[in-house]
Write an enzyme that holds these catalytic residues in place. Structure first.
Site, PDB file in Angstrom:
ATOM      1  N   CYS A 112       0.814  -1.223   0.000  1.00  0.00           N
ATOM      2  CA  CYS A 112       0.000   0.000   0.000  1.00  0.00           C
ATOM      3  C   CYS A 112       0.845   1.269   0.000  1.00  0.00           C
ATOM      4  O   CYS A 112       0.368   2.331  -0.379  1.00  0.00           O
ATOM      5  CB  CYS A 112      -0.927   0.008   1.210  1.00  0.00           C
ATOM      6  SG  CYS A 112      -1.985  -1.427   1.228  1.00  0.00           S
ATOM      7  N   HIS A 256      -4.280   6.890   1.207  1.00  0.00           N
ATOM      8  CA  HIS A 256      -4.459   5.559   0.618  1.00  0.00           C
ATOM      9  C   HIS A 256      -5.874   5.096   0.968  1.00  0.00           C
ATOM     10  O   HIS A 256      -6.300   5.196   2.118  1.00  0.00           O
ATOM     11  CB  HIS A 256      -3.406   4.616   1.203  1.00  0.00           C
ATOM     12  CG  HIS A 256      -3.715   3.173   1.005  1.00  0.00           C
ATOM     13  ND1 HIS A 256      -4.050   2.657  -0.223  1.00  0.00           N
ATOM     14  CD2 HIS A 256      -3.755   2.134   1.881  1.00  0.00           C
ATOM     15  CE1 HIS A 256      -4.270   1.366  -0.090  1.00  0.00           C
ATOM     16  NE2 HIS A 256      -4.115   1.021   1.180  1.00  0.00           N
ATOM     17  N   ASN A 287     -10.015  -1.263  -2.044  1.00  0.00           N
ATOM     18  CA  ASN A 287      -8.616  -0.938  -1.767  1.00  0.00           C
ATOM     19  C   ASN A 287      -7.758  -1.457  -2.925  1.00  0.00           C
ATOM     20  O   ASN A 287      -7.614  -2.666  -3.099  1.00  0.00           O
ATOM     21  CB  ASN A 287      -8.232  -1.600  -0.437  1.00  0.00           C
ATOM     22  CG  ASN A 287      -6.787  -1.374  -0.058  1.00  0.00           C
ATOM     23  OD1 ASN A 287      -5.977  -0.945  -0.867  1.00  0.00           O
ATOM     24  ND2 ASN A 287      -6.465  -1.661   1.192  1.00  0.00           N
TER      25      ASN A 287
END
Ligand code: UT7
Length: 330
Positions: A112, A256, A287
């Site tokens: 991430c 994020h 995500n």
């Protein structure tokens, strides 16, 4: 002073949309549970496409916006959790896909935080004078590493596939990536991990290993949540200080897109003023790991939320654990 700035962003998500209702048909879950816990309504999944397929589409858009030909790219930085092949990585593969053999390319696999590490490397490459531009590609095919039975529901509902490509160039103007701060802490490696790479063809991934959870994203959601809501505000403060920028100058925070509840908790821990300016598009994509920040930047820009001269903060937290933040004068 020579600076690195974001000149253009392209994005691409595969056309197949998977809604929460679609997931209800595959496992014991509910649209309500997913929305409440994560804010996600739908995500995109590949249907045969591989990581560099998505990367190519995003790169072509970014280059078109920047008015560049592939031959103009001086260096590729490539971030993914799921390369087409284990070796070589997506960076070298993209020189083939873009038709630019010989162009230097480097892979990073910081999950991430891939975008933040990518910004850090690109900024250093450019400010040192080594390169005048970098194509930072973040491309994620995660649906192949998720377990769509009830056993895998805690992660399968969260992640989506997608890609972005960011053209970063040199400038002598007072703009660009003012600061990047990154961190890593391997003590928590097993709290969010993919033990075995998911590739186009992995002969080592036997059914026995698959049964043990190899080749699947494994996550201790509570641990990730707890650390994320502390580290996001800490690293944002660090990046603001390094840039010499005050919170009140920030126009937009683009975190994020891990989970809407994390984003909300982070916004609350910052201050009210920032709370109003945190961007979220997780409802549409889930995500998308290292692609999530540039996809969000792309959409925030398209919605007129980012204009030239604005101070933007981007920040991430994820597997490693790794985390980072950057202050950008657009
Ligand atoms: O880039 C970083 C990526 N990761 C993250 O951002 C994740 C951070 N963590 C989280 O966002 C949250 O921890 C989750 C959304 C993953 C989970 O929320 P939670 O409130 O921590 O739920 P939980 O794991 O404690 O599970 C609560 C219940 C459990 O059932 P029992 O044991 O209470 O009966 C789970 O089995 O919810 C159940 N559950 C589900 N139910 C329906 C777990 N996943 C699902 C699901 N649908 N998909």
């Amino acid at each position: 002073m020579r600076k690195a700035y974001i000149d253009a962003i392209g994005m691409y998500v595969p056309p197949k949309v998977v809604t929460n209702k679609d997931l209800e048909a595959m496992m014991e879950t509910s649209d309500e549970w997913i929305r409440e816990r994560s804010g996600i309504q739908e995500r995109h999944h590949v249907d045969g496409e591989c990581t560099t397929d998505l990367a190519l589409k995003a790169s072509q858009e970014a280059l078109a916006i920047a008015g560049m030909n592939p031959e103009d790219i001086e260096h590729i930085v490539f971030s993914t959790m799921a390369n087409d092949y284990f070796v070589p990585g997506g960076g070298p593969m993209m020189t083939r896909r873009l038709g630019i053999p010989g162009t230097p390319a480097v892979d990073i696999r910081m999950a991430c935080s891939g975008y933040l590490y990518g910004l850090s490397i690109s900024k250093a490459f450019i400010e040192s004078g080594a390169y005048n531009n970098v194509l930072l590609i973040t491309s994620e095919v995660q649906s192949v590493a998720l377990d769509f039975s009830t056993a895998g529901r805690d992660t399968a509902v969260l992640f989506g596939d997608g890609a972005a490509a960011t053209v970063i160039k040199a400038t002598d103007e007072e703009r660009g990536i003012l600061s990047v701060k990154t961190h890593a802490d391997g003590r928590y490696a097993e709290d969010l991990m993919l033990r075995t790479p998911s590739t186009l063809d992995n002969p080592f991934l036997t059914n026995e290993l698959l049964d043990k959870g190899y080749g699947r994203v494994v996550m201790n959601g509570r641990s990730v949540f707890k650390h994320a809501i502390t580290k996001f505000p800490e690293v944002i403060a660090e990046a603001l200080e390094a840039a010499g920028v005050e919170k009140k100058e920030v126009k937009l925070v683009v975190p994020h897109q891990a989970n809407l509840r994390i984003t909300e908790a982070v916004a609350n821990r910052l201050d009210l003023e920032l709370h109003k300016v945190v961007f979220s598009n997780i409802h549409k994509y889930g995500n998308t790991t290292s692609a999530s920040i540039p996809i969000a930047l792309y959409e925030a820009q398209a919605e007129g939320k980012i204009e030239r001269g604005d101070i933007i903060v981007v920040a991430s937290f994820g597997a490693g654990f790794t985390w980072g933040a950057s202050v950008i004068k657009w």
